[in-house]
Design a protein around this motif. Structure first.
Motif, PDB file in Angstrom:
ATOM      1  N   ASN A 195    -115.390 -33.032 105.896  1.00 34.99           N
ATOM      2  CA  ASN A 195    -115.111 -33.440 104.506  1.00 34.99           C
ATOM      3  C   ASN A 195    -116.459 -33.636 103.817  1.00 34.99           C
ATOM      4  OD1 ASN A 195    -112.296 -33.311 105.107  1.00 34.99           O
ATOM      5  ND2 ASN A 195    -112.185 -35.597 105.120  1.00 34.99           N
ATOM      6  N   LEU A 196    -117.383 -34.134 104.124  1.00 30.76           N
ATOM      7  CA  LEU A 196    -118.516 -34.488 103.595  1.00 30.76           C
ATOM      8  C   LEU A 196    -119.088 -33.026 103.091  1.00 30.76           C
ATOM      9  CD1 LEU A 196    -120.859 -36.258 102.541  1.00 30.76           C
ATOM     10  CD2 LEU A 196    -122.053 -35.942 104.645  1.00 30.76           C
ATOM     11  N   GLN A 197    -119.249 -31.897 104.295  1.00 30.38           N
ATOM     12  CA  GLN A 197    -119.740 -30.747 103.807  1.00 30.38           C
ATOM     13  C   GLN A 197    -118.898 -29.958 102.510  1.00 30.38           C
ATOM     14  OE1 GLN A 197    -119.365 -29.068 107.826  1.00 30.38           O
ATOM     15  NE2 GLN A 197    -121.596 -28.926 107.745  1.00 30.38           N
ATOM     16  N   ARG A 198    -117.536 -30.336 102.681  1.00 30.97           N
ATOM     17  CA  ARG A 198    -116.724 -29.541 101.600  1.00 30.97           C
ATOM     18  C   ARG A 198    -116.998 -30.157 100.532  1.00 30.97           C
ATOM     19  NH1 ARG A 198    -111.208 -30.743 105.019  1.00 30.97           N
ATOM     20  NH2 ARG A 198    -110.820 -28.518 105.611  1.00 30.97           N
ATOM     21  N   MET A 199    -117.104 -31.701 100.356  1.00 29.77           N
ATOM     22  CA  MET A 199    -117.442 -32.011  99.073  1.00 29.77           C
ATOM     23  C   MET A 199    -118.687 -31.567  98.453  1.00 29.77           C
ATOM     24  SD  MET A 199    -116.874 -36.127  98.109  1.00 29.77           S
ATOM     25  CE  MET A 199    -115.677 -36.473  99.300  1.00 29.77           C
ATOM     26  N   ARG A 200    -119.709 -31.282  99.101  1.00 26.50           N
ATOM     27  CA  ARG A 200    -120.908 -30.911  98.862  1.00 26.50           C
ATOM     28  C   ARG A 200    -120.768 -29.517  98.324  1.00 26.50           C
ATOM     29  NH1 ARG A 200    -124.797 -33.195 103.310  1.00 26.50           N
ATOM     30  NH2 ARG A 200    -125.240 -35.392 102.703  1.00 26.50           N
ATOM     31  N   ILE A 255    -118.030 -28.245  97.119  1.00 24.64           N
ATOM     32  CA  ILE A 255    -117.247 -28.268  95.642  1.00 24.64           C
ATOM     33  C   ILE A 255    -118.352 -28.700  94.741  1.00 24.64           C
ATOM     34  CG2 ILE A 255    -115.651 -29.220  94.465  1.00 24.64           C
ATOM     35  CD1 ILE A 255    -114.288 -29.684  97.104  1.00 24.64           C
ATOM     36  N   GLU A 256    -119.328 -29.463  94.914  1.00 27.34           N
ATOM     37  CA  GLU A 256    -120.366 -29.859  93.925  1.00 27.34           C
ATOM     38  C   GLU A 256    -121.170 -28.921  93.600  1.00 27.34           C
ATOM     39  OE1 GLU A 256    -121.203 -34.380  93.265  1.00 27.34           O
ATOM     40  OE2 GLU A 256    -122.146 -33.974  95.348  1.00 27.34           O
ATOM     41  N   HIS A 257    -121.614 -28.108  94.438  1.00 29.00           N
ATOM     42  CA  HIS A 257    -122.431 -27.082  94.590  1.00 29.00           C
ATOM     43  C   HIS A 257    -121.913 -25.846  93.630  1.00 29.00           C
ATOM     44  CE1 HIS A 257    -125.886 -24.317  95.627  1.00 29.00           C
ATOM     45  NE2 HIS A 257    -125.027 -23.432  95.715  1.00 29.00           N
ATOM     46  N   THR A 258    -120.539 -25.688  93.692  1.00 30.14           N
ATOM     47  CA  THR A 258    -119.949 -24.752  92.845  1.00 30.14           C
ATOM     48  C   THR A 258    -119.761 -24.999  91.464  1.00 30.14           C
ATOM     49  OG1 THR A 258    -118.574 -24.028  94.809  1.00 30.14           O
ATOM     50  CG2 THR A 258    -117.768 -23.301  92.702  1.00 30.14           C
ATOM     51  N   GLY A 270    -119.257 -27.539  76.350  1.00 32.03           N
ATOM     52  CA  GLY A 270    -118.431 -28.268  77.118  1.00 32.03           C
ATOM     53  C   GLY A 270    -119.303 -28.927  78.430  1.00 32.03           C
ATOM     54  N   ASP A 271    -118.627 -29.606  79.318  1.00 32.11           N
ATOM     55  CA  ASP A 271    -119.084 -29.917  80.596  1.00 32.11           C
ATOM     56  C   ASP A 271    -118.065 -30.155  81.630  1.00 32.11           C
ATOM     57  OD1 ASP A 271    -121.107 -30.327  82.392  1.00 32.11           O
ATOM     58  OD2 ASP A 271    -122.118 -31.743  81.325  1.00 32.11           O
ATOM     59  N   ILE A 272    -118.500 -30.330  83.055  1.00 33.67           N
ATOM     60  CA  ILE A 272    -117.502 -30.666  84.127  1.00 33.67           C
ATOM     61  C   ILE A 272    -118.046 -31.564  85.051  1.00 33.67           C
ATOM     62  CG2 ILE A 272    -118.061 -28.637  85.367  1.00 33.67           C
ATOM     63  CD1 ILE A 272    -115.020 -28.369  85.965  1.00 33.67           C
ATOM     64  N   GLU A 273    -117.349 -32.812  85.593  1.00 35.64           N
ATOM     65  CA  GLU A 273    -118.099 -33.401  86.712  1.00 35.64           C
ATOM     66  C   GLU A 273    -116.728 -33.561  87.749  1.00 35.64           C
ATOM     67  OE1 GLU A 273    -119.226 -37.240  85.966  1.00 35.64           O
ATOM     68  OE2 GLU A 273    -117.881 -37.714  84.516  1.00 35.64           O
ATOM     69  N   LEU A 274    -117.358 -33.831  89.114  1.00 32.58           N
ATOM     70  CA  LEU A 274    -116.280 -33.909  90.017  1.00 32.58           C
ATOM     71  C   LEU A 274    -116.147 -35.512  90.144  1.00 32.58           C
ATOM     72  CD1 LEU A 274    -114.710 -32.741  92.204  1.00 32.58           C
ATOM     73  CD2 LEU A 274    -116.762 -32.901  93.910  1.00 32.58           C
ATOM     74  N   VAL A 275    -115.077 -35.688  90.071  1.00 31.87           N
ATOM     75  CA  VAL A 275    -114.746 -37.324  90.335  1.00 31.87           C
ATOM     76  C   VAL A 275    -113.993 -37.720  91.705  1.00 31.87           C
ATOM     77  CG1 VAL A 275    -113.135 -39.178  89.233  1.00 31.87           C
ATOM     78  CG2 VAL A 275    -113.885 -37.189  87.887  1.00 31.87           C
ATOM     79  N   GLU A 276    -113.250 -37.057  92.191  1.00 32.08           N
ATOM     80  CA  GLU A 276    -112.583 -37.388  93.338  1.00 32.08           C
ATOM     81  C   GLU A 276    -112.154 -36.156  94.160  1.00 32.08           C
ATOM     82  OE1 GLU A 276    -112.310 -39.259  96.073  1.00 32.08           O
ATOM     83  OE2 GLU A 276    -111.167 -40.983  95.572  1.00 32.08           O
ATOM     84  N   VAL A 277    -112.189 -35.988  95.575  1.00 28.21           N
ATOM     85  CA  VAL A 277    -111.490 -35.173  96.276  1.00 28.21           C
ATOM     86  C   VAL A 277    -110.516 -35.577  97.161  1.00 28.21           C
ATOM     87  CG1 VAL A 277    -111.687 -32.927  97.661  1.00 28.21           C
ATOM     88  CG2 VAL A 277    -113.535 -33.797  96.164  1.00 28.21           C
ATOM     89  N   ASP A 278    -109.195 -35.296  97.119  1.00 28.67           N
ATOM     90  CA  ASP A 278    -108.270 -35.593  98.002  1.00 28.67           C
ATOM     91  C   ASP A 278    -107.722 -34.670  99.006  1.00 28.67           C
ATOM     92  OD1 ASP A 278    -105.960 -36.245  99.493  1.00 28.67           O
ATOM     93  OD2 ASP A 278    -105.176 -37.409  97.612  1.00 28.67           O
ATOM     94  N   ARG A 313    -113.220 -20.018  91.767  1.00 30.04           N
ATOM     95  CA  ARG A 313    -114.512 -20.163  92.245  1.00 30.04           C
ATOM     96  C   ARG A 313    -114.562 -21.127  93.502  1.00 30.04           C
ATOM     97  NH1 ARG A 313    -118.782 -18.744  88.588  1.00 30.04           N
ATOM     98  NH2 ARG A 313    -120.050 -19.648  89.680  1.00 30.04           N
ATOM     99  N   VAL A 314    -113.883 -22.418  93.181  1.00 26.41           N
ATOM    100  CA  VAL A 314    -114.110 -23.252  94.144  1.00 26.41           C
ATOM    101  C   VAL A 314    -113.526 -22.751  95.470  1.00 26.41           C
ATOM    102  CG1 VAL A 314    -113.400 -25.622  94.966  1.00 26.41           C
ATOM    103  CG2 VAL A 314    -114.067 -25.308  92.546  1.00 26.41           C
ATOM    104  N   MET A 315    -112.461 -22.173  95.259  1.00 27.66           N
ATOM    105  CA  MET A 315    -111.635 -21.701  96.864  1.00 27.66           C
ATOM    106  C   MET A 315    -112.313 -20.686  97.130  1.00 27.66           C
ATOM    107  SD  MET A 315    -107.414 -21.564  95.871  1.00 27.66           S
ATOM    108  CE  MET A 315    -107.494 -20.683  94.354  1.00 27.66           C
ATOM    109  N   GLU A 316    -112.991 -19.632  96.330  1.00 29.22           N
ATOM    110  CA  GLU A 316    -113.719 -18.565  97.059  1.00 29.22           C
ATOM    111  C   GLU A 316    -114.918 -19.159  97.739  1.00 29.22           C
ATOM    112  OE1 GLU A 316    -114.957 -16.021  93.836  1.00 29.22           O
ATOM    113  OE2 GLU A 316    -112.801 -15.261  93.532  1.00 29.22           O
ATOM    114  N   ASP A 317    -115.528 -20.168  97.346  1.00 29.20           N
ATOM    115  CA  ASP A 317    -116.798 -20.816  98.043  1.00 29.20           C
ATOM    116  C   ASP A 317    -116.282 -21.448  99.111  1.00 29.20           C
ATOM    117  OD1 ASP A 317    -118.010 -19.388  95.995  1.00 29.20           O
ATOM    118  OD2 ASP A 317    -118.589 -21.420  94.906  1.00 29.20           O
ATOM    119  N   LEU A 318    -115.157 -22.229  98.897  1.00 29.13           N
ATOM    120  CA  LEU A 318    -115.041 -23.101 100.136  1.00 29.13           C
ATOM    121  C   LEU A 318    -114.132 -22.404 101.192  1.00 29.13           C
ATOM    122  CD1 LEU A 318    -115.151 -26.167 100.079  1.00 29.13           C
ATOM    123  CD2 LEU A 318    -112.728 -26.438  99.376  1.00 29.13           C
TER     124      LEU A 318
END
Lengths: 295, 405
Positions: free
Chosen positions: A214-219, A221-224, A237-245, A275-280
């Motif tokens: 899960n930690l790798q996944r979160m990283r 996602i953040e990277h993407t 505009g801007d975007i930030e990651l808040v939480e991953v379930d 994009r997130v799905m492709e990277d993940l």
């Protein structure tokens, strides 16, 4: 006839600061050859304080080009040069209560004239760095040059990808044929270069990948998201990651700046999700953080 | 804008009140399908037959069966070219001109993607073709030649009768997009070698949504729309009866007013030309003024941009159109002006005034008074113009040489 706002019409029929500014010490000449619009912006800048004391314009162009020039001169009067440089073309359009998508380049011309005039004031050379092509997507004012460059830079191969990267085609979808034509052209070139190159060595069989933690996944996602941010920031505009379930496979994000409340927020998130799905390499939904309590 | 002065008749025309009257019954009591055997259909069928005769007469066609009703000029153009290609699959080339309407040019560009070769004849500074260049291209590979009768922007004629004869001698089909010419100048197609010709109803005071393809008897043909037996199977689809009747009436009226068009409308156009050229410095007529439609005047006002002129004209109730990039939404100025080599500082400032028999001389005089101050006002804003001396700046292209994107 164009659907010009009342402000555009007002600035066209009653242009402010027309003609060269008296005692000007900075001049910026820009234009777009294909479009035929051209603008000369003259500024009187106080050398001590760098405050713009007067601004004047001369424009060879259509109604919105005149209005954009007039609006720009009104906006920058009284600002310091540095403050003025922060004005984006969107600011000019906003000041006029919006411009038709085909006419957004008029506001771009205004911003460029300002940059050119400031460069002239500071004694440096200014170079225009963007090229304009035929307008393909009228919903989001995306031109052919931008689409082609984006396809090349990101190795895109479908209309959907082009929409995610440039927004082109994300509205009424009438421009799909135009996007396909550009894609086909680039893909044909790509096929030629690939055909010319020696065949790549057979790929080594990869060992089955261990599932990510899960930690790798979160990283990842953040990277993407980090990679996507500059695009959004370019649109203010801007975007930030808040939480991953991870159980429900949802990533919650905050859209801020111009993205929050943007009518296209859903499409933007759709693109981010892709994009997130492709990277993940696995399915995940990307939702606004405001939805967090609902799951 | 009933108060306004409408000088944009090459874009579209007012439907004549008599034409409206003629078509109205076909929305109400005469609603039948002309294909039906009963009395409801029969009368509509007879009305369409009469309209066909009226159009035949305007075009000077030999047979009324040579008139095929379509939905618009663009459909007629597409039908003509695609038919020629389909009927002669061994011929893979098309000859057309660089100044055609998009109805032809966009179709041709698309056909190039399908592997056809399109030869685009160039024009000179007055919009004229080089017939020697044309003659050299007439080979057995060519399926069809398509050249417009009169240009929609400049009004300039192409010698289509002569070109059709040359094509015919070489065994090649000839089509002309005559939407601007039909109804404005007399024609007698039976005395020409023109095989196909496109008409658009709304350019001659009929409504939008109705067109004609003239198809010379004996010309090999493949329909674009297949289906029912309408138009002798050459254009399937239930007839647009009311509009066909309207076009028939409009054709009859155009014939009646042919002399008026070529004397009175021409006189108004000439007065407008003289009045504007005399009052405004640095402007010129584009195209070939000695060889053009009686109703069309295209003037390039140098160093200013067309859309700005139109907006100001519109404020005074005057309607015209422009070849500037900005009025079309594309970034390119008119392909017609560029083909004639008009410099972009002038091409962007071209204004087309196109008249009709519903204009009058007092309107023209008003326009002659209204235009010069607009041009002067916009030139004051132009970086190419020396407002103090009311002349272009010296060496305009050098004095203002912006950094171009």
């Amino acid at each position: 006839m164009w659907d010009y706002s009342e402000k555009v019409q007002d600035h066209f029929f009653n242009p402010r600061n027309a003609g060269a500014a008296a005692g000007a010490n900075a001049v910026g000449d820009v234009g777009s050859l294909s479009c035929g619009d051209a603008l000369r912006l003259t500024l009187k800048v106080n050398p001590e304080t760098e405050v713009i004391e007067a601004a004047g314009f001369q424009t060879f162009g259509c109604g919105s080009a005149v209005a954009s020039s007039s609006a720009l001169t009104e906006m920058i009067k009284g600002m310091t040069v540095d403050q003025a440089l922060k004005i984006s073309n969107q600011d000019i359009a906003d000041y006029l209560d919006g411009l038709p998508p085909e006419k957004m380049h008029c506001s771009v011309m205004g911003r460029e004239a300002l940059q050119a005039a400031v460069a002239n004031f500071r004694g440096v050379e200014w170079k225009d760095d963007h090229e304009e092509g035929a307008l393909i997507c009228k919903c989001f004012a995306v031109d052919a040059v931008l689409i082609e460059e984006t396809i090349r830079a990101n190795n895109l191969s479908s209309v959907q990808e082009v929409t995610f990267y440039t927004k082109a085609g994300g509205g009424c979808s009438a421009c799909f044929e135009g996007i396909e034509n550009i894609l086909n052209k680039v893909l044909a070139e790509r096929a030629e270069t690939e055909a010319a190159a020696p065949p790549p060595p057979p790929e080594p069989v990869k060992p089955a990948k261990a599932p990510l933690t899960n930690l790798q996944r979160m990283r990842r996602i953040e990277h993407t998201l980090e990679a996507i941010r500059p695009q959004l920031q370019a649109d203010r505009g801007d975007i930030e990651l808040v939480e991953v379930d991870f159980d429900k496979k949802i990533a919650f994000v905050n859209l801020s700046g111009a993205c929050s409340g943007c009518q296209m927020a859903a499409a933007t998130l759709g693109g981010v999700q892709q994009r997130v799905m492709e990277d993940l390499g696995e399915f995940i939904r990307v939702l606004p953080a405001t939805e967090m309590g609902k799951f | 804008m009933s108060e306004g002065i409408y000088l944009d008749n090459n874009a579209t025309t007012m439907v004549s009140p008599e034409v409206v009257q003629a078509m109205l019954p076909y929305f109400t009591e005469q609603f039948g399908n002309p294909s039906s055997i009963h009395q409801f259909g029969n009368k509509v069928g007879l009305a369409i037959k009469a309209a066909r005769k009226q159009v035949q007469k305007l075009l000077g066609a030999e047979h009324d069966s040579e008139i095929v009703f379509t939905s618009c000029g663009t459909e007629s153009d597409s039908t003509a070219i695609l038919s020629a290609l389909k009927a002669q699959p061994e011929r893979k080339e098309i000859i057309t001109t660089v100044v055609e309407h998009p109805a032809i040019l966009t179709l041709c560009e698309n056909l190039e993607k399908d592997g056809y070769t399109v030869h685009y004849l160039k024009v000179d500074g007055k919009g004229r073709l080089d017939l020697d260049e044309y003659a050299k291209l007439l080979t057995d590979n060519v399926a069809i030649v398509s050249a417009m009768w009169a240009n929609n922007e400049s009004g300039t004629y192409f010698p289509v009768v002569e070109m059709a004869a040359m094509a015919n001698a070489a065994g090649i089909m000839f089509h002309t997009d005559a939407v601007q010419a039909v109804g404005k100048i007399p024609m007698s197609l039976k005395d020409t070698k023109i095989d196909m010709l496109s008409v658009s109803g709304h350019k001659l005071h009929a409504p939008k949504g109705i067109g004609v393809l003239y198809l010379r008897r004996g010309t090999r043909f493949r329909p674009l729309l297949r289906g029912g037996h309408q138009e002798r199977g050459r254009r399937a689809g239930t007839e647009n009866a009311a509009s066909i009747v309207a076009l028939g009436k409009a054709a009859e009226m155009a014939l009646e007013h042919m002399e008026h068009e070529n004397i009175c409308v021409r006189a108004m156009r000439d007065r407008l030309k003289e009045g504007l050229l005399a009052a405004i410095p640095n402007c010129f007529v584009t195209g070939d003024p000695d060889n053009c439609l009686p109703n069309t005047l295209n003037i390039a006002f140098e160093y200013i941009e067309g859309e700005a002129i139109l907006l100001m004209l519109n404020k005074q109730g005057i309607a015209a159109s422009s070849g500037s990039a900005c009025t079309s939404g594309s970034l390119e100025p008119s392909h017609v002006m560029r083909a004639m080599g008009i410099p972009y500082t002038a091409a962007h400032g071209t204004i087309r005034f196109s008249l009709s028999r519903y204009n009058n001389m007092p309107e023209i005089e008003k326009v002659i008074v209204a235009v010069p101050p607009i041009i002067a006002q916009l030139r004051k804003l132009s970086p190419y113009w020396d407002a103090a001396n009311n002349v272009p700046v010296e060496e305009p292209e050098k004095a203002f040489a912006p950094a171009y994107a």
